[in-house]
Structures are given as structure tokens and as C-alpha cells.
Write a protein that holds these residues in place. Structure first.
Motif: not given
Length: 486
Positions: A114-117, A146-153
Motif C-alpha cells: 500500500g501507499d503512504f502519505r 536503534n530506531l522505529s520507522v512508522e508509516f502513517d502513524g
């Protein structure tokens, strides 16, 4: 590119011969069916670890993201994306990648479904800036983190990135045991791997351990390296002195990930744990002295770090515990928790405990008894004294409290109320106001079981500096004295 099975076998045989020639333990060559090519990277400043062995490569994999990394201007290198389980309340699949580097690297993340904004990289204080080109997210790292990558919350189906600093293997010699890339199981049907005094045990990147170490009555032991424990029991350091656990990752531990019990001079450094199991605490401290927890990244469905006195096989007081430079994400329960368990018949003291430079990415707990990003619940006639929370950043709260300081009687776990909380200091603590945090609370249990001498120094909640008790922010119950605000 996949190698033919014969090529892998020949390479394993050669690697085994070389290791044996160096005099390493037989554990060093207990390889499984895996491609060893990734273990022999020529660039020491960017270490990419091998994929899991063939029988696990699909079952452990996440298809949600494709992740690559490179040195600036160099070729892109594929990473293996692990599937991990998060949040006991709402079980969900998330993803994880791991690599080591020195200097600077570029990371590329493609979301496959899916897409993301918008995309966000947390902790926010690291200020990682992203660019998006052709649906791929790019960013640069100039230091291990260390990181968290989050798409559209989306904080359930997110990507965790463990970008570490290389841990060099020890020089061959007496007492050195090496577990290389591949799958390892404990010997002779045992449930745990052997560990004895005066040993250095190295878990190479790509080593997958189906079992755990449980060192008991040992001294001068090191368990180091960026290997992974898969659905293991808790690694417990019991009745031991001078033990270092540095580098490993725990994926979906059965219950807790790590603990020390009746031990001294225990260090948990650069440790990571992810899971959704019940009672899946990250790190427990039971009746220990001189414990150092540094650079942990813990996302579990129970307390991130819990510090007790007498508990299970740990007997006695707990003193001098330092927890620093860490990231906590309790999908259930507390981020930092002190004091609940002890010995009512022989009362214990928990003293000189410091939490410093901590990011809490999320907090969610529905039961008021167990709410608190920073919590002290003194039970079992415990005295809790001299606890400091400094440079703490709480990013988001789904449900719960920022601070919970109480002398309690917990009917489920305690045999008596706690005795005293005395000397708690909050310094440079901030909560962004994202989410819905309930009011913090401070309360004693009875006139002879109070809370005393609590200091708030530069504590801000949603941009508002805390200057005293306030509705919906801080409630002060009975038997509390010596509050101060700076």
C-alpha cells in the motif's frame, strides 16, 4: 543471489577447518544450513549478516518492507527483514532489520503493502530526516542507533532498525567459545547452552540460538555479539559475579528476556528484546547489587525494566542499579518499575537506583494498579530509597500514567504493604502530550507507611512546567510529605 547447496556445504567445511585450526571451541563450527557468504564481508565498516538457514528463512521473514543499506556512493546491500510479534492486547506482526557500521551509512526503506502519505522515524530527538523518492524512503545515519520507522502513524506494523556498532570477535584461546552464523541448539537435549567462569562466549551476527544461557554461580563471564535468541526462555544470571551480556537480540521470548538474581557486577549492554508474550519483561533485577543496563531497546508486553528485592530465586536487598541511554516501548505495563516484590518476614531495601537518558516511545496499560511510565510501587514491607529519573522523554501514551509513586498492598502479589518510599528525584523529564495520559499520582498507604521527599526539577507535561499538584496532571494522596518543585 542464492548459492547452490553444494557451494554452501563446501564453504562451511572450509570455515570449520579454519576455525578448528585456530583452536576455537567445537561450538564455533556448529553451523546449520545457511549461506555463509554474508558472514565474510570485506568492508569492516559495514557488516551485513547472513540470512537464516533454509528451514527458517521463510518462516522468520517479513514481507512488509524491503530494506537496504550502503556506504555513501557504494552499492546497495539487501538486509534480511525479520518478522516479530508485538502487543499482547492487539497481537500484530511488525518487522526488524539489523546491521552494524562505523562512519556514515545510507538506509533505504520500501513499504511493500500500500501507499503512504507520511513517514516518521523515532525517537524524535535523534532528528533523523527522511526523503521520499519513487515511494522509497531514504535517510542517513552517522552513528549507531536503534530506531522505529512508522508509516502513517502505524505503530503496530512498524519497522525496527537495529543499527549497531560492530563487536569484534575475541582472539582465539582458552575459555573462548564462538557460535558462528547459523542455527544452534543446546547440546545433548539440554534446555540451555553451557556457560562457566572465566569464559568469553561470542555470538556472531547471524547466529540464531534456539535456547538460552543461564549462568549460575559463575564469575568473570562475557556473552557478547549480535546473535539472536529465538523464542527462548529468560537468560538469568544467578548467584554470579562480574558478568557481561552485550549485543544480543531476543525475538519473541517465551516470557522475560533477561534477568539477574542474587548477583553482583552484572552488565546488560546493547541488548534488545521484542515480543508479545505474557510476563514478557525486558530486564528483571532480583536482589542484585551493582547492575548496569545501557543502550537497551525493549519492546515487550510487560515491564521494560523491573527492579525488585527478594523475588523467585533472588534473596536480599537491591542496591546501585544504573539504567541509561535506552529506548523502552511497553505495549503493556510499565517502562520503568521499582519495588513491588520483597520479603515481608525479612524486609528488604531497594536503594540508589538511577534511570538516565531514556526515551519511552509508547505506553499502554488499562489496569490502574499497573500504570506508570515511571513507577514505584513499594510492597512486601520494602523500603525504596534514593531513586532518580533524569533526562526522560515520554513520547506517546495510549492509556496510563506518566508517574505513579505509591506504597501499596497488591493483593495478587504482596503479603504485606510496603514500608516507605523516601527520596525520589525527577529531573529534566518531559512528556509531549501526544495521546491521553491519566493524572500522575503520589500516595502513601498509612501514617507509618508514607512517601517522603519527592522532588520535581524541570518536569514539563504538554509544554507546561509542573509547579505543584494540578487537576488532571498530578494528584497527591494521603501520607505524603516533603514535595518540592523547581
Amino acid at each position: 543471489m542464492r548459492r547452490h547447496r553444494g557451494s554452501r556445504s563446501a564453504a562451511r567445511t572450509l570455515a570449520a577447518s579454519l576455525l578448528l585450526a585456530l583452536g576455537l571451541s567445537s561450538a564455533a563450527v556448529a553451523q546449520s544450513d545457511t549461506d555463509p557468504a554474508g558472514a565474510a564481508q570485506v568492508d569492516p565498516n559495514l557488516q551485513i549478516y547472513p540470512t537464516p538457514p533454509a528451514k527458517l528463512v521463510y518462516s522468520l521473514h517479513s514481507d512488509d518492507f524491503t530494506v537496504r543499506v550502503r556506504r555513501p556512493g557504494g552499492p546497495w546491500r539487501d538486509l534480511y527483514e525479520y518478522n516479530i510479534k508485538v502487543d499482547q492486547d492487539r497481537p500484530h506482526d511488525a518487522s526488524l532489520v539489523q546491521f552494524d557500521f562505523r562512519g556514515t551509512v545510507e538506509v533505504a526503506v520500501q513499504k511493500n503493502n500500500g501507499d503512504f502519505r507520511r513517514v516518521e522515524v523515532r525517537p524524535r530527538r535523534n532528528a533523523v530526516k527522511t526523503t521520499v523518492k519513487g515511494g522509497v524512503v531514504y535517510f542517513t545515519l552517522d552513528r549507531p542507533q536503534n530506531l522505529s520507522v512508522e508509516f502513517d502513524g502505524d505503530r503496530l506494523g512498524n519497522l525496527h532498525i537495529l543499527a549497531g556498532e560492530p563487536i569484534a570477535p575475541p582472539a582465539p584461546g582458552p575459555g573462548v567459545v564462538v557460535y558462528g552464523p547459523g542455527l544452534h541448539v543446546p547440546p545433548d537435549g539440554a534446555t540451555s547452552f553451557p556457560a562457566v567462569s572465566n569464559q568469553t562466549i561470542y555470538l556472531a551476527g547471524g547466529a540464531l540460538m534456539q535456547g538460552v544461557f543461564q549462568p549460575t554461580k559463575v564469575e568473570n563471564l562475557k556473552i557478547i555479539g549480535h546473535g539472536m535468541f529465538l523464542e527462548s526462555d529468560q537468560l538469568v544470571v544467578q548467584d554470579s559475579t562480574n558478568v557481561l551480556v552485550e549485543g544480543p537480540t531476543f525475538l519473541n521470548p517465551v516470557h522475560g528476556a533477561m534477568a539477574c538474581s542474587s548477583s553482583r557486577q552484572v552488565r546488560f549492554h546493547d541488548v534488545k528484546a521484542f515480543g508479545k508474550g505474557a510476563w514478557s519483561d525486558g530486564i528483571n533485577v532480583f536482589a542484585c547489587q551493582d547492575v548496569d543496563i545501557d543502550r537497551a531497546f525493549i519492546r515487550t508486553s510487560d515491564d521494560s525494566v523491573a527492579i525488585y528485592a527478594t523475588r523467585k530465586n533472588g534473596v536480599g536487598d537491591t542496591r546501585r542499579v544504573r539504567v541509561s541511554r535506552s529506548i523502552f516501548w511497553p505495549d503493556v505495563a510499565h517502562a520503568m518499575f521499582v519495588g513491588l516484590h520483597g520479603d515481608s518476614a525479612k524486609p528488604n531495601t531497594l536503594q540508589d537506583i538511577v534511570f538516565d537518558d531514556i526515551d519511552v516511545l509508547n505506553l499502554d496499560e488499562d489496569d490502574p494498579e499497573y500504570e506508570g511510565a515511571m513507577a514505584i510501587s513499594a510492597g512486601d514491607t520494602n523500603t525504596v530509597r534514593d531513586v532518580t529519573f533524569s533526562n526522560i522523554r515520554v513520547d506517546h501514551v495510549e492509556e496510563g500514567k506518566l508517574i505513579n509513586l505509591r506504597v501499596v498492598y497488591n493483593a495478587k502479589y504482596n503479603t504485606s504493604p510496603g514500608l516507605l518510599i523516601d527520596g525520589v528525584h525527577f529531573r529534566n523529564v518531559s512528556y509531549t502530550g501526544s495521546g491521553w495520559a491519566g493524572p500522575s499520582i503520589i500516595a502513601g498507604y498509612a501514617p507509618d507507611r508514607p512517601v517522603r521527599n519527592v522532588t520535581f526539577d524541570n518536569v514539563t507535561i504538554a509544554g507546561r512546567k509542573l509547579t505543584g499538584p494540578a487537576p488532571e496532571i498530578l494528584e497527591v494522596g494521603p501520607y505524603v510529605s516533603g514535595l518540592s518543585f523547581k
